[in-house]
Design an enzyme around this catalytic site. Structure first.
Site, PDB file in Angstrom:
ATOM      1  CD  GLU A   1      36.605  36.666  43.162  1.00  0.00           C
ATOM      2  OE1 GLU A   1      36.109  36.746  44.307  1.00  0.00           O
ATOM      3  OE2 GLU A   1      36.264  36.154  42.191  1.00  0.00           O
TER       4      GLU A   1
ATOM      5  CB  CYS B   1      44.633  41.551  35.767  1.00  0.00           C
ATOM      6  SG  CYS B   1      43.087  42.420  36.397  1.00  0.00           S
TER       7      CYS B   1
END
Ligand code: UGA
Length: 456
Positions: free
Chosen positions: A167, A281
């Protein structure tokens, strides 16, 4: 690149009207958005998570986080009855496609990824899989993880297959990034055409809209994700390294970045200098990638990632130093106003927020730090209860010795420097995100300071 198939589901895949029956295991940021978007694409979806509070909120149609546009699609999907939410993994038994969307946080100082939640989710899902089902990993994992899971399914001969479909959504534009991604990547086992055909049915609308699709082996798909994040982090640290050079020479990093970005091979994305990257992230992924490279004995080739991390940390230290200098070298007892707590605008996420990291550094040196943020105050309060919080910029700036802009919310660029000048004790602003109109602030009597920009 493989050509998409016609959109007809292979036999053995449970259909629900025009769509498929899909489970999404893990309803954090990624999973919740993915589940709701799949429902908006016409599939029947069940979102499953061990966190009963989160599931309760989603079931009531309430977003557990701030994400522009998410509330609307959540309400629509809940209203249509195409998405259900539960803590009971047995609900996956009625589905034939199962997305794994659990988190992979940083393990410890080694920087490796903690795969505990991936394994727990996989183990709990395993008894509910039927022959012909497809498990699709979306979590960001170290290269080699998907191969191990695929091998386990094949060893246990349960008849289910495995694919990896990373993703690339960004917080703040998660819905748009999910329904119109730049690309779809399907990692599949060698010779496994069926899994790609199933994913084509899942994403039929996206493919019809022209979203490119790349089919690779499992390892490549896993790497596409971490390599992309590592590249973005490298771009950000590169321009921040240039900002240091600008400070040493009188050049202006904003003009430099703008001019470099005009070269289409370079582009403007992730080229804004300032306070560097944070969030859940980029930092975690570069450390996990380096750690995996060490395990594989190829760390020498990836040494630059350590520099990327070090340069990024340096941006936070420089921001603290600029605040210190503005206070005459000693922060003890000084009042510091901080604009922004979220790791980036458009989000209420404060995980590894550069803004809160700087605020904490200044607080540790004895400053009274007052933070404001349009959306992230509740999360910031929970994470850093030692800081003071204010509802708006004016309240935060009251009697401040220095004003720091740390998260580039668009509303901060609209602040009136004349009004704020009347609120603060000393008119120094440190604009770490290059958001403010420097001439206007200077004209209002402010000492305007920004990393990588010449001081007037
Ligand atoms: C990032 C990637 O951009 C997504 O493609 C990826 O899917 C996601 O991680 C993930 O792995 O889940 P995100 O963390 O939402 O998305 O945020 P970015 O927009 O990439 O920003 C990351 C950080 O870099 C923020 O703190 C931001 O302020 C900072 N940044 C960004 C800069 O300092 N300069 C820039 O030019 C851009």
């Amino acid at each position: 690149m493989h050509r998409p198939s016609s959109g007809t589901a292979p036999t053995g895949v449970t259909r629900a009207g025009a769509g498929l029956r899909i489970s999404v295991v893990g309803c954090g940021y990624l999973g919740a958005v993915h589940a709701v978007c799949l429902a908006s694409l016409g599939h029947e979806v069940v979102g499953i998570d061990v966190d009963a509070e989160r599931i309760g909120l989603l079931a009531r149609g309430t977003a557990p986080f701030h994400e522009p546009g998410f509330d609307e699609v959540l309400r629509e999907a809940t209203g249509s009855g195409r998405v259900g939410w539960t803590t009971d993994i047995a609900a996956a038994a009625t589905c034939s496609v199962h997305f794994l969307c659990v988190g992979t946080p940083q393990l410890d100082a080694s920087g490796g990824a903690d795969l505990r939640f991936v394994h727990q989710a996989f183990d709990s899902l395993r008894p509910h899989l039927s022959p012909g089902d497809l498990v699709v990993g979306k979590s960001t994992v170290p290269v080699g993880t998907a191969g191990e899971l695929a091998e386990r399914l094949s060893r246990e001969a349960c008849g289910a297959g495995l694919a990896w479909n990373p993703e690339f959504l960004r917080e703040g534009c998660a819905v748009q990034d999910t329904v119109r991604p730049d690309r779809l990547v399907y990692g599949v086992c060698e010779g496994d055409e069926r899994s790609a055909r199933i994913l084509d049915v899942v994403y039929a609308d996206l493919l019809a809209a022209g979203v490119p699709r790349i089919v690779s082996n499992l390892e490549t798909a896993e790497l596409v994700k971490v390599a992309s994040n590592a590249f973005l982090a490298t771009k950000i640290s590169f321009i921040n390294a240039m900002a240091t050079l600008c400070d040493a020479t009188g050049a202006d990093v904003v003009a430099l970045s703008d001019a470099m970005a005009r070269d289409p091979r370079i582009g403007s994305g992730s080229l804004a200098a300032g306070l560097g990257f944070g969030g859940s992230c980029l930092g975690k992924d570069i450390r996990a990638l380096y750690h995996r490279a060490e395990e594989l004995g190829v760390a020498d080739s990836l040494g630059l990632l350590r520099d990327v991390d070090r340069i990024n940390q340096g941006c936070r230290e420089l921001a603290a130093e600029l605040a210190r200098q503005a206070c005459g070298g000693d922060l003890d007892g000084r009042r510091v106003a901080v604009l922004g707590a979220a790791f980036k605008p458009g989000s209420d996420d404060v995980r590894d927020s550069p803004a809160l990291a700087v605020a904490q550094m200044l607080h540790a040196e004895g400053a009274v730090v007052t933070v404001t943020d349009p959306k992230a105050l509740d999360n910031a309060r929970k994470q850093c209860p030692q800081l003071v919080y204010a509802d708006d910029a004016e309240a935060a700036a009251l009697d401040a010795d220095v004003l720091l802009l740390l998260t580039d919310w668009p509303e901060y660029s609209l602040l009136d420097p004349t009004v704020l000048a009347r609120t603060v004790r000393r008119k120094t602003v440190v604009d770490t995100r290059h958001s403010l109109d420097a001439p206007a602030w200077r004209a209002a009597g402010w000492n305007y300071v920004a990393p990588g920009r010449p001081h007037a």
